[in-house]
Design a protein around this motif. Structure first.
Motif, mmCIF file in Angstrom:
data_model
loop_
_atom_site.group_PDB
_atom_site.id
_atom_site.type_symbol
_atom_site.label_atom_id
_atom_site.label_comp_id
_atom_site.label_asym_id
_atom_site.label_seq_id
_atom_site.Cartn_x
_atom_site.Cartn_y
_atom_site.Cartn_z
ATOM 1 N N UNK A 1 -89.159 -11.753 -57.353
ATOM 2 C CA UNK A 1 -88.322 -10.766 -56.988
ATOM 3 C C UNK A 1 -88.675 -9.706 -56.194
ATOM 4 N N UNK A 2 -88.561 -9.347 -55.072
ATOM 5 C CA UNK A 2 -88.979 -8.534 -54.277
ATOM 6 C C UNK A 2 -87.811 -7.515 -53.613
ATOM 7 N N UNK A 3 -87.771 -6.225 -54.079
ATOM 8 C CA UNK A 3 -86.744 -5.495 -53.376
ATOM 9 C C UNK A 3 -86.754 -5.403 -51.970
ATOM 10 N N UNK A 4 -88.077 -5.714 -51.389
ATOM 11 C CA UNK A 4 -88.092 -5.555 -49.740
ATOM 12 C C UNK A 4 -87.279 -6.685 -49.233
ATOM 13 N N UNK A 5 -86.872 -7.666 -49.975
ATOM 14 C CA UNK A 5 -85.842 -8.482 -49.505
ATOM 15 C C UNK A 5 -84.514 -8.127 -49.026
ATOM 16 N N UNK A 6 -84.164 -6.839 -49.571
ATOM 17 C CA UNK A 6 -82.694 -6.417 -49.737
ATOM 18 C C UNK A 6 -82.991 -4.917 -48.832
ATOM 19 N N UNK A 7 -83.988 -4.645 -48.536
ATOM 20 C CA UNK A 7 -84.195 -3.301 -47.699
ATOM 21 C C UNK A 7 -83.102 -2.808 -46.822
ATOM 22 N N UNK A 8 -82.547 -3.781 -45.861
ATOM 23 C CA UNK A 8 -81.641 -3.573 -45.030
ATOM 24 C C UNK A 8 -80.289 -3.022 -45.528
ATOM 25 N N UNK B 1 -80.839 -11.199 -57.538
ATOM 26 C CA UNK B 1 -80.477 -10.961 -56.213
ATOM 27 C C UNK B 1 -81.687 -10.512 -55.362
ATOM 28 N N UNK B 2 -82.793 -10.355 -56.079
ATOM 29 C CA UNK B 2 -83.909 -9.751 -55.118
ATOM 30 C C UNK B 2 -84.886 -10.906 -54.797
ATOM 31 N N UNK B 3 -84.644 -12.288 -55.224
ATOM 32 C CA UNK B 3 -85.290 -13.136 -55.007
ATOM 33 C C UNK B 3 -84.815 -13.910 -53.597
ATOM 34 N N UNK B 4 -85.161 -15.218 -53.245
ATOM 35 C CA UNK B 4 -84.842 -16.120 -52.179
ATOM 36 C C UNK B 4 -83.404 -16.107 -51.660
ATOM 37 N N UNK B 5 -82.909 -17.126 -52.604
ATOM 38 C CA UNK B 5 -81.432 -17.337 -52.337
ATOM 39 C C UNK B 5 -80.486 -16.110 -52.908
#
Ligand code: NAD
Length: 342
Positions: free
Chosen positions: A43-50, A13-17
């Protein structure tokens, strides 16, 4: 669409899709979304920061191939699992294939074993059009033979077959969805479209493999996620569903569009030696999923313009990746014929 599942486990879930999928799930009346992610380079936690502060969202930092996953799932059993986690980049698979089999085959099987033990009501395997291999004419249907042409697609095909075998052998309610080439915001900037956009935004030349006439069927990320959730809600266990927008374009056409959107000259494109075993064309028929009520919403030209705008407005997100040592080293290894990034 309402959700009939209260607790959904998403892997990767931290990736693109995966990050778009987690966000889409949390927009529904679900009680809990758990994200199991190893946080690889992609994987990047910033993708889900919101959504990180949403009390329904739970993050578990773990490899899906790790046997400790069982205890995690036992403690808080989901009623549905969507397996998005994978090693995903064909170029990396050619350079270093073993981790692909580990995650995409063994990781998938470990997850299937967990699902069997806790008795999930539903399991959706997120797969790819690449498992059908290069399609010279027409479009692959779900019954077409699997002819993967590289270690990435072969590993994904292995994961798909394990999933279908668990449906057949154990009656696990698994469906497989096979998405087309996907693009949009938050895609890791070493993939074709975001690499081109971020290179153009930083005045770097853009690599184009071979003659650039490879054909891909481009799918906007939110259309892909809506397809996955349609399979979750309405897919039949043991069945496969193609997710494709049926918008084929040659790679060189995509680049021409990006050059126009970013006002860059044709000379910004550099032909580089083609990828070994490069599949010429992917194409899928998505009628089976359309029959469940799904249809793609985003025309590729509109989606590309929106994606360019997103990368323009989020330079901090991609600069922090591109300026990292790992990205710079990867780029130098992959494109020795281009000027280094630093
Ligand atoms: N991007 C595409 O064009 C495309 C098209 C069709 C299908 N798919 C499939 O969709 C899925 C997601 O693709 P993406 O482009 O978002 O990938 P991505 O590379 O952006 O993200 C992959 C995510 O999985 C995580 N991950 C990797 N190995 C893991 C492991 N062993 N355990 C736990 N987490 C792990 C990473 O940390 C990352 O967050 C993949 O299964 C891929 O095969 C992608």
């Amino acid at each position: 669409m309402s959700s009939s599942y209260r607790h959904i486990l998403v892997t990767g879930g931290a990736g693109f899709i995966g990050s778009h999928l987690v966000r889409m799930l949390l927009a529904r009346p679900v009680a809990r979304v758990t994200n199991v992610d190893k946080l690889t380079y992609a994987g990047n936690p910033a993708n889900l920061a919101d959504i990180a502060g949403d009390p329904r969202y739970h993050f578990v930092h773990l490899d899906i191939a790790d046997l400790r996953l069982r205890a995690v799932l036992r403690e808080n059993p989901p009623d549905a699992i969507i397996n998005v986690a994978a090693e995903t980049h064909v170029d990396r698979a050619i350079a270093d294939p073993l981790v692909f089999a580990r995650t995409d085959v063994l990781g998938t099987q470990n997850l299937l074993e967990c699902a069997r033990e806790i008795g999930v009501r539903r399991f959706v395997q997120v797969s790819t059009d690449e498992v059908y291999g290069s399609i010279s004419e027409g479009a692959a249907t779900e019954d077409s033979p699997l002819q993967p042409g590289n270690p990435y697609s072969a590993s994904k095909a292995g994961g798909d077959l394990l999933c279908l075998s668990y449906a057949n052998t154990y009656g696990l309610a698994v469906s497989v969805c096979r998405g087309a080439n996907t693009y949009g915001p938050h895609q890791y900037p070493e993939k074709f479209i975001p690499l081109a956009i971020t290179n153009l935004l930083t005045g770097q030349p853009v690599p184009l493999y071979g003659d650039g006439r490879q054909r891909r069927d481009w799918l906007y990320v939110l259309d892909h996620c809506a397809g996955i959730l349609t399979v979750l809600e309405k897919g039949v266990p043991g069945e496969v569903y193609n997710i494709a927008a049926e918008q084929e374009r040659e790679n060189r056409e995509i680049l021409a569009r990006l050059l126009a959107l970013l006002d860059a000259p044709d000379e910004a494109v550099r032909r580089v030696t083609d990828r070994p075993g490069h599949d010429r064309r992917y194409a899928m028929d998505a009628d089976k999923l359309r029959a469940l009520g799904w249809s793609p919403k985003k025309p590729v030209e509109v989606g590309l313009a929106e994606t360019v705008d997103w990368y323009r407005q989020h330079s901090k997100w991609w600069q922090s990746i591109r300026q990292g040592d790992a990205f710079i080293a990867y780029y130098a290894r992959q494109y020795p014929m281009l000027p280094p990034l630093a």
